[in-house]
Design a protein around this motif. Structure first.
Motif, PDB file in Angstrom:
ATOM      1  N   GLN A 129       0.944  -1.133   0.323  1.00  9.49           N
ATOM      2  CA  GLN A 129      -0.255  -0.431  -0.071  1.00  9.49           C
ATOM      3  C   GLN A 129       1.196   1.247  -0.221  1.00  9.49           C
ATOM      4  O   GLN A 129       0.914   2.509  -0.701  1.00  9.49           O
ATOM      5  CB  GLN A 129      -1.375   0.139   1.514  1.00  9.49           C
ATOM      6  CG  GLN A 129      -1.806  -0.781   0.763  1.00  9.49           C
ATOM      7  CD  GLN A 129      -2.319  -2.057   0.986  1.00  9.49           C
ATOM      8  OE1 GLN A 129      -1.205  -2.882   2.221  1.00  9.49           O
ATOM      9  NE2 GLN A 129      -2.725  -2.486   0.362  1.00  9.49           N
ATOM     10  N   ILE A 150       8.838   0.066   3.203  1.00 14.12           N
ATOM     11  CA  ILE A 150       7.206  -0.860   1.958  1.00 14.12           C
ATOM     12  C   ILE A 150       6.615  -1.276   3.546  1.00 14.12           C
ATOM     13  O   ILE A 150       6.888  -1.828   4.718  1.00 14.12           O
ATOM     14  CB  ILE A 150       8.101  -2.667   2.239  1.00 14.12           C
ATOM     15  CG1 ILE A 150       8.749  -2.122   0.770  1.00 14.12           C
ATOM     16  CG2 ILE A 150       7.175  -3.188   0.775  1.00 14.12           C
ATOM     17  CD1 ILE A 150       8.960  -3.707   0.201  1.00 14.12           C
ATOM     18  N   ASN A 151       4.775  -0.507   3.568  1.00 17.22           N
ATOM     19  CA  ASN A 151       4.212  -1.073   4.948  1.00 17.22           C
ATOM     20  C   ASN A 151       4.726  -0.622   6.132  1.00 17.22           C
ATOM     21  O   ASN A 151       4.460  -1.731   6.829  1.00 17.22           O
ATOM     22  CB  ASN A 151       3.271  -2.167   4.433  1.00 17.22           C
ATOM     23  CG  ASN A 151       2.424  -1.724   3.359  1.00 17.22           C
ATOM     24  OD1 ASN A 151       2.685  -1.242   2.041  1.00 17.22           O
ATOM     25  ND2 ASN A 151       1.687  -2.693   3.251  1.00 17.22           N
ATOM     26  N   GLY A 152       5.347   0.002   6.466  1.00 13.19           N
ATOM     27  CA  GLY A 152       5.879   0.081   7.279  1.00 13.19           C
ATOM     28  C   GLY A 152       7.317  -0.264   7.945  1.00 13.19           C
ATOM     29  O   GLY A 152       8.439  -0.168   8.947  1.00 13.19           O
ATOM     30  N   ALA A 153       7.842  -1.306   7.420  1.00 13.62           N
ATOM     31  CA  ALA A 153       8.682  -2.251   7.395  1.00 13.62           C
ATOM     32  C   ALA A 153       9.922  -1.872   6.689  1.00 13.62           C
ATOM     33  O   ALA A 153      10.131  -1.613   5.314  1.00 13.62           O
ATOM     34  CB  ALA A 153       8.917  -3.027   6.428  1.00 13.62           C
ATOM     35  N   GLN A 154      11.202  -1.031   7.846  1.00 19.19           N
ATOM     36  CA  GLN A 154      12.332  -0.516   6.967  1.00 19.19           C
ATOM     37  C   GLN A 154      13.632  -2.071   6.472  1.00 19.19           C
ATOM     38  O   GLN A 154      13.706  -2.710   7.223  1.00 19.19           O
ATOM     39  CB  GLN A 154      13.426  -0.283   8.378  1.00 19.19           C
ATOM     40  CG  GLN A 154      11.869   1.675   8.480  1.00 19.19           C
ATOM     41  CD  GLN A 154      13.169   1.974   9.699  1.00 19.19           C
ATOM     42  OE1 GLN A 154      13.581   1.335  10.267  1.00 19.19           O
ATOM     43  NE2 GLN A 154      12.183   3.333  10.644  1.00 19.19           N
ATOM     44  N   ALA A 208       7.138  -4.743  10.273  1.00 21.54           N
ATOM     45  CA  ALA A 208       6.057  -4.688   9.069  1.00 21.54           C
ATOM     46  C   ALA A 208       4.732  -4.152  10.188  1.00 21.54           C
ATOM     47  O   ALA A 208       4.082  -4.755   9.538  1.00 21.54           O
ATOM     48  CB  ALA A 208       6.121  -5.792   8.152  1.00 21.54           C
ATOM     49  N   PRO A 209       4.734  -3.073  10.921  1.00 21.49           N
ATOM     50  CA  PRO A 209       3.429  -2.844  10.984  1.00 21.49           C
ATOM     51  C   PRO A 209       1.895  -2.745  10.253  1.00 21.49           C
ATOM     52  O   PRO A 209       1.088  -3.178  10.611  1.00 21.49           O
ATOM     53  CB  PRO A 209       3.566  -1.914  12.214  1.00 21.49           C
ATOM     54  CG  PRO A 209       5.176  -0.987  11.624  1.00 21.49           C
ATOM     55  CD  PRO A 209       5.966  -2.896  10.520  1.00 21.49           C
ATOM     56  N   LYS A 210       2.201  -1.856   9.188  1.00 23.75           N
ATOM     57  CA  LYS A 210       1.555  -2.158   8.338  1.00 23.75           C
ATOM     58  C   LYS A 210       0.903  -3.073   7.324  1.00 23.75           C
ATOM     59  O   LYS A 210       0.275  -2.459   5.740  1.00 23.75           O
ATOM     60  CB  LYS A 210       1.726  -0.588   7.848  1.00 23.75           C
ATOM     61  CG  LYS A 210       1.619   0.700   8.567  1.00 23.75           C
ATOM     62  CD  LYS A 210       1.451   1.881   8.231  1.00 23.75           C
ATOM     63  CE  LYS A 210       2.031   2.401   8.779  1.00 23.75           C
ATOM     64  NZ  LYS A 210       2.564   4.166   8.771  1.00 23.75           N
ATOM     65  N   ALA A 211       1.979  -4.087   7.358  1.00 24.09           N
ATOM     66  CA  ALA A 211       1.746  -5.412   6.194  1.00 24.09           C
ATOM     67  C   ALA A 211       0.344  -6.091   6.450  1.00 24.09           C
ATOM     68  O   ALA A 211       0.092  -6.261   7.212  1.00 24.09           O
ATOM     69  CB  ALA A 211       3.295  -6.586   5.626  1.00 24.09           C
TER      70      ALA A 211
END
Lengths: 387, 387
Positions: A70, A109-113, B66-69
């Motif tokens: 997203q 990516i979607n909050g993952a660094q 990955a909080p938003k995955a």
């Protein structure tokens, strides 16, 4: 530049001085101007990977295949640039212009660094992660050429003081293997905070810089030893004598360096094992280590290099006569975009007036980053072991 | 194991023979049984990283922030294991038991294939990516110990045949630097398809294997040279004489090896620069290269090692008398979980009956993967340069 950010987060709070701080980034939003369409794959990419690309303005275009994501962002130079999903499912976006040289970056990516799957990986910010090379006008001095090459050697040794097997990297110059009767001076060269013993050999291009300098006849040939200076243990003790700053505690590394590493190097390599033929230098935290350790052991090192890591004031020197007699070169440098250059330059001049062979170098249009340090090594090496 | 998968995808189709194929994985779904809770951080993790962890069953537990995955998976051994989101926003999951030794793996976040930010990175499957070390019962032979260490040297040289600056890695044994009057035999040691010149030094632990063998007095000390064998160019020409298989075209690498690399090594290092003191070995594609190049140049190499890369049949040898006279050792190996071991063993026996000093080794309970190849080097090295 993650290391810089870490340093910035920690150092001003500790020191109350701006010496290591970077000029604040003036752009804090994505530039709206159209990038110049002369992008080419970065030389820091994995073999065959077309992205990231860089253009002549120093902008970075990242492309990440993440069909079901997203949100994807490019995180470089302290700014997160949102990438836009293309029709093929890949996310693409362009950064603002970056300084010439090397920069750590990451993808979100979607909050993952995460590291960019397309770039080579470099150790910085206390992790292996992505890096991108912005072509520099002066990159010739660290370009791989058909000249005689030295070797970058991975070397393990046992450290009694820490009771561990440790690793260092050792650069030996081209004539180390061709002139087997010759003995060589040694430079101990340290990385910055959150980096390790691989930094100077990988993103620092120390071996290529030396190979090219030697081929051009611009420097004596010498050995370079790169060890892991570790993380600083913050000393909770009394403030240092000339300021309110609690000092970093580098005592464990100092012990390893003096008691284990130097004797190991001198017994394993064909060194000239004396103070006149031994130098120490480092960047950022490694410069602080150099300053602290070399000043405390005038009998060990004769040449001192501090890159973006402070400087030496005349009142740092307790015995000026002994210092003059022992120390052949003091070299300090900063990137022009760093604060701290003014006081370092003043200190360098004061040392010169006191009769010390003192040099100051300022890297044009760079900050607290590897291009400043590559250039510093390039300037510093020719000054070494001239007697 | 990505390399294996690549090989599997390509080789059976080309060769019509099962020699390099892996035993099909019997588990193709996530095991429902509860893992044993004795997980510990993998030794292949980046410093200080607590995940991935491995347990005594060889299971891998990954943890990705990955909080938003919407979906995160662990992709290892040809199976994608869905990870489950924890309350802290991290995704966690456990794989089925893996073979002892080293395995490439990756993480998939919302469809994006990425390296695990927690692991060290290794080159395989034509990219730098994650790897995980499953502790092996016999790992002592590649464990870092307080023994005399050789050096792993990064060396650049100019290749006339390809008109490029090339890189190789060179292992020099501990006595290379302590006994400077001594000259050493050389093993040219090749990686597999999708890998490069870093493989044997990183995940292969070639230097540690040699250091430990030498310290135990189990092998002669010798130099190892590791170059990039490239990707095979598939030869569209006629099939090889004894089968329907179009041959890989390794001619560019053969030229670099024979015309550039060997002369460079012999002029730069203290080698014994003759056929009796020169060996060649390789894994998978590197074994195929060894077989092809060594058989075509009996005047160049005296010892041949083929690890999971086929074998030499008596009818591969055009002049048995010349072969016997020139080749001192032929060593072939496979993992016990690979197909191809039966024919390789039969070929090894046939060579022995023909009067060749022929060895066959089978790595217990491993497949087309690095544990088979580490063990193969450990078995092969003591056979070298015994005259």
């Amino acid at each position: 530049m993650k290391t810089a950010i870490l340093c910035l987060a920690l150092l001003p709070a500790l020191s109350g001085e701006p010496a290591l701080a970077q000029t604040p980034q003036t752009t804090n939003a994505v530039s709206q101007s159209e990038p110049k369409e002369d992008f080419a794959p970065a030389t820091s990419n994995q073999q065959g990977k077309q992205y990231p690309q860089v253009n002549s303005e120093g902008r970075v275009r990242a492309r990440i295949v993440a069909p079901k994501a997203q949100s994807v962002a490019l995180d470089i130079g302290g700014i997160k640039y949102p990438l836009i999903k293309s029709e093929d499912g890949a996310w693409v976006g362009v950064s603002n212009p970056q300084d010439e040289g090397f920069h750590y970056y990451q993808i979100i990516i979607n909050g993952a660094q995460i590291p960019d799957p397309n770039s080579l990986y470099f150790y910085g910010a206390s992790r292996w992660g992505s890096g991108v090379e912005i072509p520099a006008k002066d990159q010739d001095f660290y370009t791989l050429k058909n000249v005689p090459h030295g070797q970058l050697r991975e070397v393990f040794y046992f450290s009694k003081s820490s009771n561990t097997n440790r690793r260092c990297f050792v650069y030996t110059p081209p004539d180390y293997d061709t002139d087997t009767g010759k003995r060589f001076p040694v430079l101990y060269l340290q990385h910055g905070m959150g980096e390790n013993e691989t930094g100077w050999g990988n993103q620092g291009h120390a071996a290529l810089i030396m190979d090219n300098l030697i081929a051009a006849g611009k420097t004596k040939s010498f050995i370079i030893v790169m060890e892991n200076g570790g993380s600083p243990r913050l000393n909770g003790g009394p403030a240092s004598p000339h300021g309110g700053r609690p000092s970093f505690d580098f005592s464990a590394f100092e012990k390893v360096l003096l008691e284990d590493l130097i004797p190991f190097i001198d017994s394993t390599f064909r060194t000239v094992a004396d103070q006149p033929h031994r130098a120490m230098a480092g960047l950022s935290m490694g410069g602080m280590q150099t300053r602290m350790i070399a000043l405390a052991h005038l009998d060990k090192f004769s040449h001192i290099g501090i890159f973006s890591g402070g400087s030496i004031a005349t009142n740092d020197i307790s015995d000026m006569a002994a210092f003059k007699q022992n120390i052949k070169v003091v070299f300090c440098s900063f990137g022009s975009r760093e604060r701290g250059s003014t006081s370092a330059k003043a200190n360098a001049n004061a040392l010169k007036e006191a009769g010390i062979n003192s040099y100051y170098y300022e890297s044009p249009l760079t900050a607290h980053e590897w291009q400043s340090w590559r250039r510093s090594l390039y300037q510093f090496a020719p000054l070494l072991f001239q007697d």
